[in-house]
Motif scaffolding. Structure first.
Motif, PDB file in Angstrom:
ATOM      1  N   ALA A 126       0.846  -1.210   0.000  1.00 26.74           N
ATOM      2  CA  ALA A 126       0.000   0.000   0.000  1.00 26.74           C
ATOM      3  C   ALA A 126       0.862   1.233   0.000  1.00 26.74           C
ATOM      4  O   ALA A 126       1.987   1.220   0.476  1.00 26.74           O
ATOM      5  N   ASN A 127       0.329   2.280  -0.552  1.00 24.16           N
ATOM      6  CA  ASN A 127       1.065   3.533  -0.479  1.00 24.16           C
ATOM      7  C   ASN A 127       0.104   4.698  -0.393  1.00 24.16           C
ATOM      8  O   ASN A 127      -1.114   4.529  -0.380  1.00 24.16           O
ATOM      9  N   ALA A 128       0.706   5.889  -0.315  1.00 22.69           N
ATOM     10  CA  ALA A 128      -0.117   7.072  -0.077  1.00 22.69           C
ATOM     11  C   ALA A 128      -1.078   7.323  -1.229  1.00 22.69           C
ATOM     12  O   ALA A 128      -2.162   7.875  -1.016  1.00 22.69           O
ATOM     13  N   SER A 129      -0.730   6.881  -2.443  1.00 19.96           N
ATOM     14  CA  SER A 129      -1.628   7.191  -3.570  1.00 19.96           C
ATOM     15  C   SER A 129      -2.933   6.397  -3.485  1.00 19.96           C
ATOM     16  O   SER A 129      -3.982   6.875  -3.932  1.00 19.96           O
ATOM     17  N   ASP A 130      -2.900   5.188  -2.861  1.00 20.19           N
ATOM     18  CA  ASP A 130      -4.159   4.465  -2.612  1.00 20.19           C
ATOM     19  C   ASP A 130      -5.069   5.290  -1.716  1.00 20.19           C
ATOM     20  O   ASP A 130      -6.289   5.353  -1.924  1.00 20.19           O
ATOM     21  N   MET A 131      -4.469   5.911  -0.720  1.00 19.88           N
ATOM     22  CA  MET A 131      -5.279   6.706   0.216  1.00 19.88           C
ATOM     23  C   MET A 131      -5.778   7.978  -0.461  1.00 19.88           C
ATOM     24  O   MET A 131      -6.906   8.413  -0.221  1.00 19.88           O
ATOM     25  N   GLY A 182     -12.322   9.558  -3.863  1.00 19.70           N
ATOM     26  CA  GLY A 182     -13.336   8.669  -4.439  1.00 19.70           C
ATOM     27  C   GLY A 182     -14.534   8.429  -3.555  1.00 19.70           C
ATOM     28  O   GLY A 182     -15.079   7.338  -3.536  1.00 19.70           O
ATOM     29  N   GLY A 183     -14.912   9.411  -2.760  1.00 14.88           N
ATOM     30  CA  GLY A 183     -16.189   9.296  -2.062  1.00 14.88           C
ATOM     31  C   GLY A 183     -16.107   8.779  -0.649  1.00 14.88           C
ATOM     32  O   GLY A 183     -17.115   8.373  -0.086  1.00 14.88           O
ATOM     33  N   GLY A 184     -14.913   8.804  -0.065  1.00  7.71           N
ATOM     34  CA  GLY A 184     -14.913   8.561   1.368  1.00  7.71           C
ATOM     35  C   GLY A 184     -13.974   7.473   1.811  1.00  7.71           C
ATOM     36  O   GLY A 184     -14.020   6.345   1.326  1.00  7.71           O
ATOM     37  N   ASN A 209       6.564  10.964  -0.804  1.00  9.64           N
ATOM     38  CA  ASN A 209       5.331  11.755  -0.923  1.00  9.64           C
ATOM     39  C   ASN A 209       4.248  11.211   0.018  1.00  9.64           C
ATOM     40  O   ASN A 209       3.202  10.745  -0.425  1.00  9.64           O
ATOM     41  N   PRO A 210       4.505  11.267   1.336  1.00  7.81           N
ATOM     42  CA  PRO A 210       3.529  10.682   2.262  1.00  7.81           C
ATOM     43  C   PRO A 210       2.225  11.470   2.273  1.00  7.81           C
ATOM     44  O   PRO A 210       2.198  12.647   1.895  1.00  7.81           O
ATOM     45  N   LEU A 211       1.164  10.814   2.724  1.00  8.62           N
ATOM     46  CA  LEU A 211      -0.119  11.503   2.886  1.00  8.62           C
ATOM     47  C   LEU A 211      -0.018  12.429   4.101  1.00  8.62           C
ATOM     48  O   LEU A 211       0.382  11.995   5.183  1.00  8.62           O
ATOM     49  N   ALA A 233      -6.350  25.100   4.189  1.00  8.46           N
ATOM     50  CA  ALA A 233      -6.736  24.112   3.173  1.00  8.46           C
ATOM     51  C   ALA A 233      -6.022  24.354   1.843  1.00  8.46           C
ATOM     52  O   ALA A 233      -5.859  23.432   1.049  1.00  8.46           O
ATOM     53  N   ALA A 234      -5.595  25.595   1.624  1.00 11.91           N
ATOM     54  CA  ALA A 234      -4.959  25.932   0.345  1.00 11.91           C
ATOM     55  C   ALA A 234      -3.454  25.688   0.347  1.00 11.91           C
ATOM     56  O   ALA A 234      -2.797  25.856  -0.689  1.00 11.91           O
ATOM     57  N   VAL A 235      -2.895  25.286   1.482  1.00 12.84           N
ATOM     58  CA  VAL A 235      -1.434  25.098   1.544  1.00 12.84           C
ATOM     59  C   VAL A 235      -1.015  23.922   0.663  1.00 12.84           C
ATOM     60  O   VAL A 235      -1.596  22.832   0.738  1.00 12.84           O
ATOM     61  N   ASP A 236      -0.017  24.167  -0.140  1.00 10.71           N
ATOM     62  CA  ASP A 236       0.537  23.164  -1.041  1.00 10.71           C
ATOM     63  C   ASP A 236       1.066  21.983  -0.237  1.00 10.71           C
ATOM     64  O   ASP A 236       1.845  22.180   0.698  1.00 10.71           O
ATOM     65  N   GLY A 237       0.674  20.778  -0.610  1.00 12.34           N
ATOM     66  CA  GLY A 237       1.189  19.608   0.088  1.00 12.34           C
ATOM     67  C   GLY A 237       0.240  19.080   1.157  1.00 12.34           C
ATOM     68  O   GLY A 237       0.417  17.957   1.635  1.00 12.34           O
ATOM     69  N   VAL A 238      -0.747  19.878   1.539  1.00  8.87           N
ATOM     70  CA  VAL A 238      -1.769  19.378   2.475  1.00  8.87           C
ATOM     71  C   VAL A 238      -2.739  18.504   1.678  1.00  8.87           C
ATOM     72  O   VAL A 238      -3.439  19.000   0.793  1.00  8.87           O
ATOM     73  N   ASP A 239      -2.760  17.204   1.983  1.00 15.33           N
ATOM     74  CA  ASP A 239      -3.640  16.285   1.250  1.00 15.33           C
ATOM     75  C   ASP A 239      -5.073  16.353   1.732  1.00 15.33           C
ATOM     76  O   ASP A 239      -6.000  16.138   0.966  1.00 15.33           O
ATOM     77  N   PHE A 240      -5.225  16.579   3.033  1.00 15.37           N
ATOM     78  CA  PHE A 240      -6.581  16.688   3.559  1.00 15.37           C
ATOM     79  C   PHE A 240      -6.557  17.434   4.883  1.00 15.37           C
ATOM     80  O   PHE A 240      -5.541  17.504   5.557  1.00 15.37           O
ATOM     81  N   VAL A 241      -7.721  18.006   5.189  1.00 16.89           N
ATOM     82  CA  VAL A 241      -7.948  18.650   6.481  1.00 16.89           C
ATOM     83  C   VAL A 241      -8.816  17.694   7.279  1.00 16.89           C
ATOM     84  O   VAL A 241      -9.660  16.990   6.720  1.00 16.89           O
TER      85      VAL A 241
END
Ligand code: 3PY
Ligand code: MG
Length: 246
Positions: free
Chosen positions: A1-6, A12-14, A135-137, A155-163
């Motif tokens: 598994a890697n960060a791109s799966d997450m 993809g809806g949750g 490139n971790p999540l 939320a607009a900071v570059d590199g933040v994948d999610f809040v």
């Protein structure tokens, strides 16, 4: 598994996660099943030490691990990622500057300041590890009124994948604990909207499967369907109460 799966699960809806605070490696085996997209290991309020959290990542195997770190510092974030975890969740982020610091701490030079090393990275072979961990999540938690006020910038900071909204601390910060009032949901809504405008997935802490499903239904990108403390607490309480009734 890697960060791109997450990342795919977030878009993809949750993403449905399970959360672990007990510091128990065997509990990870029980609780990180196929139903969940990732396991969150809570190094802030949980009982994990460095060795057990490292072993937890081994037990997870291909299931992605996200470490909720104790603090937004370079050592805390670097150490969490050295375990091989595919992601970090950083508590109490209140400004864009703090979000940028979290991203920098999780990123190797030249883009960031993360130090290279660690037992697992070296055992795996650092070239290989560097490639998979480059490139971790990265999730940042908004859980104070200051964080809510600055949600759009964060939320607009570059590199933040999610809040990720920390509902418990948010209640404390808003002064609506233990009596939750409408300010709490308004604050969650305003973070959710800010994330939507920024195109950044927004997750939220939940403590039951029903709450998790309801939040996904509302459009949140990530929830917690189960945490070890609540599951055990309710399981034991229910059994004790049920046995008294027969
Ligand atoms: C909170 O609710 O404050 C969290 O940090 C999630 O455990
Ligand atoms: Mg919190």
């Amino acid at each position: 598994a890697n960060a791109s799966d997450m990342r795919a699960a977030l878009k993809g809806g949750g993403m449905i996660t399970s959360w672990f605070a007990m510091g128990s490696v065997p509990l990870i085996e029980i609780g990180a099943m196929d139903y969940f997209d990732a396991a969150i290991i809570d190094l802030q309020h949980g009982l994990w030490d460095r060795m057990t959290s490292h072993l937890a990542v081994s037990v997870l195997g291909p299931k992605p691990a996200i470490m909720r770190v104790a603090a937004n510092t370079m050592p805390a974030i670097g150490e969490a990622l050295d375990s091989g975890a595919e992601g970090v969740l950083v508590p109490l982020v209140e400004t864009a500057e703090q979000a940028r610091a979290a991203v920098a701490a999780a990123t190797f030079p030249k883009d960031g300041i993360r130090s290279g090393g660690g037992v697992r990275p070296l055992a795996e072979g650092f070239t290989r590890y560097h490639k998979r961990s480059i490139n971790p999540l990265i999730g940042v938690m908004i859980e104070t009124s200051a964080g809510v006020d600055n949600a759009a910038e964060i939320a607009a900071v570059d590199g933040v994948d999610f809040v990720f909204i920390g509902t418990g601390d948010l209640a404390l910060s808003l002064g609506c604990f233990p009596q939750i009032d409408e300010r709490h949901e308004q604050a969650c809504q305003s973070v959710f909207e800010a994330c939507k405008r920024a195109g950044t997935p927004c997750g939220i802490f939940t403590t039951t499967a029903e709450a998790a499903a309801a939040r996904i239904e509302q459009g949140y990108a990530m929830t917690v369907a189960a945490n070890d403390v609540d599951i055990l607490l309710h399981g034991f309480a229910q059994a004790g109460q049920a046995a008294r009734k027969v």
